[in-house]
Design an enzyme around this catalytic site. Structure first.
Site, PDB file in Angstrom:
ATOM      1  N   THR A  94       0.944  -1.239   0.332  1.00  0.00           N
ATOM      2  CA  THR A  94      -0.290  -0.134   0.317  1.00  0.00           C
ATOM      3  C   THR A  94       0.640   0.576  -0.350  1.00  0.00           C
ATOM      4  O   THR A  94       1.946   1.574   1.214  1.00  0.00           O
ATOM      5  CB  THR A  94      -0.634   0.216   1.003  1.00  0.00           C
ATOM      6  OG1 THR A  94      -1.554  -0.988   1.420  1.00  0.00           O
ATOM      7  CG2 THR A  94      -1.963   1.582   1.216  1.00  0.00           C
ATOM      8  N   LYS A 169      -7.259   1.410  -2.852  1.00  0.00           N
ATOM      9  CA  LYS A 169      -7.486   1.128  -2.188  1.00  0.00           C
ATOM     10  C   LYS A 169      -7.406   2.519  -0.813  1.00  0.00           C
ATOM     11  O   LYS A 169      -7.753   2.236   0.226  1.00  0.00           O
ATOM     12  CB  LYS A 169      -6.156   0.559  -1.125  1.00  0.00           C
ATOM     13  CG  LYS A 169      -4.740   0.635  -0.255  1.00  0.00           C
ATOM     14  CD  LYS A 169      -5.306  -0.854   0.570  1.00  0.00           C
ATOM     15  CE  LYS A 169      -4.741  -1.042   1.678  1.00  0.00           C
ATOM     16  NZ  LYS A 169      -5.975  -2.240   2.040  1.00  0.00           N
ATOM     17  N   LYS A 244      -1.744   4.660   9.051  1.00  0.00           N
ATOM     18  CA  LYS A 244      -1.027   4.591   7.335  1.00  0.00           C
ATOM     19  C   LYS A 244      -2.093   4.826   6.666  1.00  0.00           C
ATOM     20  O   LYS A 244      -1.983   6.224   5.749  1.00  0.00           O
ATOM     21  CB  LYS A 244      -0.103   3.287   6.882  1.00  0.00           C
ATOM     22  CG  LYS A 244       1.124   3.373   5.799  1.00  0.00           C
ATOM     23  CD  LYS A 244       1.193   2.440   5.496  1.00  0.00           C
ATOM     24  CE  LYS A 244       1.843   2.236   4.038  1.00  0.00           C
ATOM     25  NZ  LYS A 244       2.044   0.456   3.341  1.00  0.00           N
TER      26      LYS A 244
HETATM   27  P1  NAD Z   1       6.024  -5.942   7.457  1.00  0.00           P
HETATM   28  O1  NAD Z   1       6.863  -4.910   7.833  1.00  0.00           O
HETATM   29  O2  NAD Z   1       5.396  -7.458   7.645  1.00  0.00           O
HETATM   30  O3  NAD Z   1       6.904  -6.641   6.928  1.00  0.00           O
HETATM   31  C1  NAD Z   1       7.515  -5.927   5.483  1.00  0.00           C
HETATM   32  C2  NAD Z   1       8.988  -6.717   4.675  1.00  0.00           C
HETATM   33  O4  NAD Z   1       9.783  -5.515   3.913  1.00  0.00           O
HETATM   34  C3  NAD Z   1       9.593  -6.912   5.738  1.00  0.00           C
HETATM   35  O5  NAD Z   1       9.691  -7.993   6.253  1.00  0.00           O
HETATM   36  C4  NAD Z   1      10.945  -5.958   5.573  1.00  0.00           C
HETATM   37  O6  NAD Z   1      12.306  -6.909   6.092  1.00  0.00           O
HETATM   38  C5  NAD Z   1      11.034  -6.066   3.818  1.00  0.00           C
HETATM   39  N1  NAD Z   1      12.009  -5.165   3.518  1.00  0.00           N
HETATM   40  C6  NAD Z   1      11.351  -4.144   3.561  1.00  0.00           C
HETATM   41  N2  NAD Z   1      12.567  -3.481   2.797  1.00  0.00           N
HETATM   42  C7  NAD Z   1      12.966  -3.878   2.433  1.00  0.00           C
HETATM   43  C8  NAD Z   1      13.966  -4.060   1.182  1.00  0.00           C
HETATM   44  N3  NAD Z   1      14.775  -2.997   0.347  1.00  0.00           N
HETATM   45  N4  NAD Z   1      14.447  -5.085   0.392  1.00  0.00           N
HETATM   46  C9  NAD Z   1      13.485  -6.463   1.000  1.00  0.00           C
HETATM   47  N5  NAD Z   1      12.751  -6.799   1.840  1.00  0.00           N
HETATM   48  C10 NAD Z   1      12.547  -5.624   2.425  1.00  0.00           C
HETATM   49  O7  NAD Z   1       4.222  -5.544   6.913  1.00  0.00           O
HETATM   50  P2  NAD Z   1       3.593  -5.823   5.911  1.00  0.00           P
HETATM   51  O8  NAD Z   1       2.335  -5.823   7.817  1.00  0.00           O
HETATM   52  O9  NAD Z   1       3.287  -7.987   5.387  1.00  0.00           O
HETATM   53  O10 NAD Z   1       2.801  -4.761   5.515  1.00  0.00           O
HETATM   54  C11 NAD Z   1       2.837  -5.327   4.138  1.00  0.00           C
HETATM   55  C12 NAD Z   1       2.827  -3.809   2.967  1.00  0.00           C
HETATM   56  O11 NAD Z   1       1.514  -4.854   3.372  1.00  0.00           O
HETATM   57  C13 NAD Z   1       2.267  -2.235   3.653  1.00  0.00           C
HETATM   58  O12 NAD Z   1       2.425  -1.638   2.386  1.00  0.00           O
HETATM   59  C14 NAD Z   1       1.097  -2.804   3.692  1.00  0.00           C
HETATM   60  O13 NAD Z   1       0.422  -1.370   4.195  1.00  0.00           O
HETATM   61  C15 NAD Z   1      -0.005  -3.400   3.251  1.00  0.00           C
HETATM   62  N6  NAD Z   1      -0.648  -4.854   4.233  1.00  0.00           N
HETATM   63  C16 NAD Z   1      -0.736  -4.466   5.493  1.00  0.00           C
HETATM   64  C17 NAD Z   1      -2.185  -5.175   5.357  1.00  0.00           C
HETATM   65  C18 NAD Z   1      -1.764  -5.903   7.388  1.00  0.00           C
HETATM   66  O14 NAD Z   1      -2.562  -6.467   7.336  1.00  0.00           O
HETATM   67  N7  NAD Z   1      -0.736  -6.378   7.590  1.00  0.00           N
HETATM   68  C19 NAD Z   1      -2.606  -5.351   4.896  1.00  0.00           C
HETATM   69  C20 NAD Z   1      -3.267  -4.952   4.063  1.00  0.00           C
HETATM   70  C21 NAD Z   1      -2.402  -3.883   3.545  1.00  0.00           C
END
Ligand code: NAD
Length: 294
Positions: A94, A169, A244
């Site tokens: 997102t 979204k 966010k």
């Molecule tokens: P998270 O922080 O658990 O996962 C993000 C991952 O990206 C981490 O494991 C981190 O190490 C990795 N990362 C960061 N920079 C990186 C790089 N340069 N190279 C490789 N890996 C890298 O976050 P999440 O909860 O999985 O959310 C991810 C996305 O999904 C976000 O944009 C969030 O807004 C969206 N989202 C989350 C949810 C939810 O319920 N968690 C629901 C809908 C959408």
């Protein structure tokens, strides 16, 4: 079977990558976190040492990263220089609409197809393969995008051209934030008026107050057994995440000149709740904040 590189194996990406493996694809995975990478390996993906290693033989690259700056940097600095000519890139993070459009333009100028495909549904849906994807891409590429996302979701809808998925979204989540606060206020008022929460639910869920925040994700314990209210507001969808998305909506509204006063109020309220112990709680815990419960 498609050769897919998956970058970003966090709360959401871990389950999504595992589901692509289950769907029969050859998945190469990368994350900065060694633990996340290890879990992806256990789920059947091939762990890579760098982004470049992960993407070099892939026909499709899928990313699930925290926010816009990560997406811009990973695609611009790491994916594009190493990817196969003509590869398809699908970003499920997102992020803000402008960043999504800028990355799409930059990648297409380099000869890559790009789609923004943010998701609705939390960690349970990511693990269960039941996400809803909102896709922004060229109409001619949608069938290719849909084929890959089918392994991770129950609904895949093309919202329009680049950035349209992110627009859908943030509009959806602004509506959700507002409707959740309204639902919480109604339950808090019902309590002060001596009205039983279950009784109020039974009536309002069949009357004009009915909405998803009430009938699928009720913010008080009891009426909807699966809602986070029944487990002391463990997320679910954390307040930090809702905040966010509300910030992204307000930034987009300011740039586009849209009037979204309730969205602004929702952002302010969620910022207050986050600063007062709610950050890691589910966003439906707003009802506790309104009731003054610590
Ligand atoms: P998270 O922080 O658990 O996962 C993000 C991952 O990206 C981490 O494991 C981190 O190490 C990795 N990362 C960061 N920079 C990186 C790089 N340069 N190279 C490789 N890996 C890298 O976050 P999440 O909860 O999985 O959310 C991810 C996305 O999904 C976000 O944009 C969030 O807004 C969206 N989202 C989350 C949810 C939810 O319920 N968690 C629901 C809908 C959408």
């Amino acid at each position: 079977m498609t050769a897919i590189a998956f970058i970003g194996l966090g709360n959401m990406g871990g389950g999504m990558a595992a589901n692509l493996v289950k769907a029969g694809h050859a998945v190469t995975a990368f994350d900065l976190s060694a633990d996340a990478l290890k879990r992806a390996g256990e789920a059947g993906a091939v762990p890579a040492a760098t982004v470049a290693d992960a993407v070099k033989a892939a026909d499709v690259v899928v990313t699930m990263l925290p926010a816009g700056p990560h997406v811009c940097a990973v695609y611009g600095e790491q994916v594009a220089p190493a990817a196969k000519p003509g590869a398809l890139f699908i970003d499920c993070s997102t992020i803000d609409v402008d960043s999504a459009r800028a990355v799409a333009k930059a990648m297409e100028e380099k000869g890559f197809a790009f789609a923004d495909a943010p998701v609705s549904g939390g960690i349970a849906a990511a693990n269960g393969g039941t996400l809803t994807f909102m896709v922004g891409c060229a109409a001619a590429r949608f069938a290719d995008v849909e084929k890959i996302l089918a392994g991770m979701g129950k609904a895949i809808i093309r919202a329009g051209d680049h950035g349209a998925g992110q627009a859908a979204k943030i509009c959806n989540n602004m509506l959700l934030g507002i409707s959740m606060i309204g639902t919480c206020e109604a339950f808090a008022l019902a309590e002060k008026l001596g009205l039983d929460a279950q009784k109020f639910f039974d009536i309002s869920s069949k009357a004009s107050g009915q909405c998803w925040s009430m009938t699928s994700y009720c913010p008080v314990p009891g009426p909807v057994p699966t809602s986070p209210a029944n487990r002391d507001y463990a997320p679910g969808f954390a307040t930090a995440m809702m905040l966010k998305d509300l910030k992204l909506a307000q930034e987009a509204a300011a740039k586009a000149g849209a009037s979204t006063p309730l969205g602004a109020q929702a952002e302010a309220l969620y910022a207050l709740y986050a600063a007062n112990g709610g950050n890691e709680k589910d966003f439906s815990g707003m009802v506790q904040f309104l009731r003054g419960v610590k």
